[in-house]
Design a protein around this motif. Structure first.
Motif, mmCIF file in Angstrom:
data_model
loop_
_atom_site.group_PDB
_atom_site.id
_atom_site.type_symbol
_atom_site.label_atom_id
_atom_site.label_comp_id
_atom_site.label_asym_id
_atom_site.label_seq_id
_atom_site.Cartn_x
_atom_site.Cartn_y
_atom_site.Cartn_z
ATOM 1 N N VAL A 188 15.343 -1.904 -0.394
ATOM 2 C CA VAL A 188 14.338 -2.041 -1.451
ATOM 3 C C VAL A 188 15.000 -2.628 -2.692
ATOM 4 N N SER A 189 14.382 -3.620 -3.285
ATOM 5 C CA SER A 189 14.953 -4.261 -4.467
ATOM 6 C C SER A 189 15.047 -3.265 -5.617
ATOM 7 N N ALA A 190 16.220 -3.200 -6.238
ATOM 8 C CA ALA A 190 16.421 -2.282 -7.361
ATOM 9 C C ALA A 190 15.513 -2.628 -8.536
ATOM 10 N N SER A 191 15.106 -3.886 -8.631
ATOM 11 C CA SER A 191 14.257 -4.298 -9.753
ATOM 12 C C SER A 191 12.859 -3.691 -9.682
ATOM 13 N N ARG A 192 12.471 -3.197 -8.510
ATOM 14 C CA ARG A 192 11.148 -2.573 -8.347
ATOM 15 C C ARG A 192 11.153 -1.100 -8.719
ATOM 16 N N ILE A 193 12.336 -0.503 -8.851
ATOM 17 C CA ILE A 193 12.447 0.952 -8.931
ATOM 18 C C ILE A 193 12.766 1.415 -10.352
ATOM 19 N N ASN A 194 12.006 2.382 -10.807
ATOM 20 C CA ASN A 194 12.296 3.081 -12.063
ATOM 21 C C ASN A 194 12.696 4.520 -11.732
ATOM 22 N N ILE A 195 13.762 5.008 -12.347
ATOM 23 C CA ILE A 195 14.266 6.351 -12.103
ATOM 24 C C ILE A 195 13.910 7.230 -13.294
ATOM 25 N N VAL A 196 13.242 8.349 -13.026
ATOM 26 C CA VAL A 196 12.754 9.227 -14.098
ATOM 27 C C VAL A 196 13.103 10.678 -13.768
ATOM 28 N N GLY A 197 13.640 11.390 -14.736
ATOM 29 C CA GLY A 197 13.854 12.822 -14.596
ATOM 30 C C GLY A 197 12.913 13.577 -15.523
ATOM 31 N N ARG A 198 12.133 14.495 -14.973
ATOM 32 C CA ARG A 198 11.205 15.285 -15.785
ATOM 33 C C ARG A 198 11.689 16.713 -16.008
ATOM 34 N N GLY A 199 12.789 17.087 -15.364
ATOM 35 C CA GLY A 199 13.275 18.443 -15.534
ATOM 36 C C GLY A 199 12.213 19.463 -15.173
ATOM 37 N N GLU A 200 12.014 20.434 -16.047
ATOM 38 C CA GLU A 200 11.031 21.493 -15.811
ATOM 39 C C GLU A 200 9.729 21.251 -16.560
ATOM 40 N N ASP A 201 9.557 20.046 -17.135
ATOM 41 C CA ASP A 201 8.448 19.792 -18.059
ATOM 42 C C ASP A 201 7.097 19.566 -17.395
ATOM 43 N N GLN A 202 7.057 19.196 -16.120
ATOM 44 C CA GLN A 202 5.787 18.884 -15.464
ATOM 45 C C GLN A 202 5.620 19.676 -14.160
ATOM 46 N N PRO A 203 5.484 20.996 -14.262
ATOM 47 C CA PRO A 203 5.279 21.787 -13.041
ATOM 48 C C PRO A 203 3.924 21.479 -12.420
ATOM 49 N N ALA A 204 3.904 21.378 -11.103
ATOM 50 C CA ALA A 204 2.642 21.179 -10.388
ATOM 51 C C ALA A 204 2.034 22.513 -9.982
ATOM 52 N N PHE A 205 2.846 23.576 -10.020
ATOM 53 C CA PHE A 205 2.405 24.905 -9.630
ATOM 54 C C PHE A 205 2.961 25.915 -10.638
ATOM 55 N N THR A 206 2.494 27.137 -10.573
ATOM 56 C CA THR A 206 2.985 28.155 -11.488
ATOM 57 C C THR A 206 4.464 28.449 -11.231
ATOM 58 N N ASN A 207 5.202 28.647 -12.304
ATOM 59 C CA ASN A 207 6.591 29.066 -12.173
ATOM 60 C C ASN A 207 6.735 30.587 -12.196
ATOM 61 N N GLN A 208 5.596 31.290 -12.126
ATOM 62 C CA GLN A 208 5.612 32.749 -12.183
ATOM 63 C C GLN A 208 5.838 33.377 -10.814
ATOM 64 N N THR A 209 5.851 32.563 -9.756
ATOM 65 C CA THR A 209 6.095 33.077 -8.407
ATOM 66 C C THR A 209 7.230 32.299 -7.761
ATOM 67 N N VAL A 210 7.874 32.932 -6.800
ATOM 68 C CA VAL A 210 8.970 32.276 -6.084
ATOM 69 C C VAL A 210 8.453 31.050 -5.329
ATOM 70 N N ASP A 211 7.267 31.183 -4.717
ATOM 71 C CA ASP A 211 6.691 30.053 -3.991
ATOM 72 C C ASP A 211 6.372 28.898 -4.935
ATOM 73 N N GLY A 212 5.816 29.214 -6.090
ATOM 74 C CA GLY A 212 5.505 28.170 -7.060
ATOM 75 C C GLY A 212 6.758 27.462 -7.542
ATOM 76 N N GLN A 213 7.806 28.215 -7.802
ATOM 77 C CA GLN A 213 9.069 27.616 -8.223
ATOM 78 C C GLN A 213 9.605 26.664 -7.153
ATOM 79 N N ALA A 214 9.549 27.101 -5.909
ATOM 80 C CA ALA A 214 10.044 26.269 -4.810
ATOM 81 C C ALA A 214 9.263 24.960 -4.715
ATOM 82 N N ARG A 215 7.957 25.030 -4.904
ATOM 83 C CA ARG A 215 7.123 23.834 -4.789
ATOM 84 C C ARG A 215 7.287 22.906 -5.995
#
Length: 217
Positions: free
Chosen positions: A178-205
């Motif tokens: 894949v051409s590197a010019s097509r790819i953007n690399i982004v780190g969001r850390g813990e800022d955009q959770p898709a699930f709750t971080n209040q459970t072990v399952d949510g943290q894993a996901r």
């Protein structure tokens, strides 16, 4: 004239409302072609209304814009449908989400990486090569590789880890052609959770890497 402009504005708002709210028909949950055409037509109508000098020309341009943008939207939707189906057939793990304008391939970190590691596991490289093959088969797109973590531990460390993991995934895609010019690399850390971080399952996901594929217009 004021009434005519108000009428055009209401027509435009109605078209956009339909485009935003329209749902796929039964048995078409994965078919984004129709939705893309509707959305494109709405955008085209707006462009047409805004480019006319008088009421008659605006109406004519709105019709032309709706037709042109509608066809383009349908084409993008059909393209995404095909690529989605191929990715689903090829991936051994992870999920593929078709939003109608993008494909989001989500791979869990516990599959991609060892604990607290940023080196892609050997077992996951086959899936990433499958994604790379798909990207090479559909070259007219931009790819964002986005790393996410849960909120356990230091936020600065999680940010760095998400960046390193996104970079590791991107490197496998690039090594697979894949051409590197097509790819953007982004780190969001813990800022955009898709699930709750209040459970072990949510943290894993929440510990995941997303490969977001956006067709070029």
């Amino acid at each position: 004239m004021a009434f005519e402009r108000l009428t055009l504005s209401l027509m435009t708002a109605s078209v956009l409302g339909l485009a935003a709210c329209q749902q796929p028909l039964p048995n078409q949950a994965n078919d984004q072609t129709r939705q893309g055409a509707i959305t494109g037509a709405g955008v085209g109508a707006v462009v047409g209304v805004l480019t006319g000098d008088d009421n008659e020309e605006r109406i004519r341009n709105a019709a032309i814009g709706a037709a042109v943008f509608g066809a383009a939207g349908a084409g993008i939707g059909a393209l995404l449908d095909r690529q989605e189906a191929e990715l689903r057939a090829q991936l051994g793990s992870g999920t593929v989400t078709n939003t109608g304008s993008q494909l989001v391939v989500t791979l869990p970190n516990d599959i991609l990486f060892g604990f607290d590691q940023a080196s892609v596991s050997i077992a996951s490289q086959a899936d990433l090569r499958a994604v790379a093959t798909s990207l090479n088969n559909y070259p007219n797109s931009t790819v964002n590789v986005v790393g996410h973590t849960d909120n356990v531990g230091d936020a600065a460390y999680n940010q760095d880890l998400s960046e390193r993991r996104a970079s590791a995934v991107a490197n496998v895609l690039i090594a697979s052609g894949v051409s590197a010019s097509r790819i953007n690399i982004v780190g969001r850390g813990e800022d955009q959770p898709a699930f709750t971080n209040q459970t072990v399952d949510g943290q894993a996901r929440n510990r995941r890497v997303e490969i977001i594929i956006t067709p070029n217009q």
